[in-house]
Design a protein around this motif. Structure first.
Motif, short mmCIF file in Angstrom:
data_model
loop_
_atom_site.label_atom_id
_atom_site.label_comp_id
_atom_site.label_asym_id
_atom_site.label_seq_id
_atom_site.Cartn_x
_atom_site.Cartn_y
_atom_site.Cartn_z
N LYS A 17 6.63 9.78 -11.34
CA LYS A 17 5.31 9.17 -11.27
C LYS A 17 5.40 7.81 -10.59
CE LYS A 17 1.35 7.87 -14.05
NZ LYS A 17 0.80 7.67 -15.37
N ASN A 19 4.56 4.04 -9.73
CA ASN A 19 4.10 2.96 -10.59
C ASN A 19 3.44 1.88 -9.74
OD1 ASN A 19 6.19 1.52 -9.41
ND2 ASN A 19 7.54 1.69 -11.17
N GLU A 20 3.13 0.74 -10.37
CA GLU A 20 2.43 -0.32 -9.64
C GLU A 20 3.27 -0.86 -8.49
OE1 GLU A 20 4.64 -2.07 -12.99
OE2 GLU A 20 3.04 -0.61 -13.01
N THR A 22 5.33 0.86 -6.58
CA THR A 22 5.21 1.84 -5.50
C THR A 22 3.89 1.64 -4.76
OG1 THR A 22 6.38 3.42 -6.91
CG2 THR A 22 5.29 4.30 -4.96
N TYR A 23 2.80 1.62 -5.52
CA TYR A 23 1.49 1.46 -4.89
C TYR A 23 1.33 0.11 -4.23
CZ TYR A 23 -0.38 5.89 -6.52
OH TYR A 23 -0.62 7.23 -6.70
N ILE A 51 -3.00 3.60 -13.21
CA ILE A 51 -2.10 2.47 -12.97
C ILE A 51 -2.96 1.25 -12.71
CG2 ILE A 51 -0.27 1.55 -11.52
CD1 ILE A 51 0.41 4.55 -10.92
#
Length: 75
Positions: A17, A19-20, A22-23, A51
């Motif tokens: 998944k 996470n912040e 990554t985004y 997130i």
């Protein structure tokens, strides 16, 4: 497609998944390349995936708008 998006897809395919961090990396990259619509797309995806955007997320978006002289959208 950018390498970052390929990594994001690979993460999802492997059950990892995003996470912040990554985004934030993806959003910041799009904003630095003047791809505001793509950045906002992933900003929305981030929120839809539960997130919570943080100060880095908002800083990237505001800086991107300011860089593109879209001051009204920055606030």
């Amino acid at each position: 497609k950018s390498n970052a998006l390929k990594v994001l897809e690979e993460m999802k395919l492997n059950g990892i998944k995003p996470n912040e961090v990554t985004y934030n990396s993806i959003i910041n990259g799009f904003m630095k390349n003047n791809e505001i619509n793509n950045a906002l797309k992933y900003f929305e995806e981030m929120k839809l995936n539960g997130i919570k955007p943080d100060e880095i997320t908002y800083s990237s978006i505001i800086n991107g708008f300011m860089k593109n002289k879209e001051i009204n959208n920055a606030f």
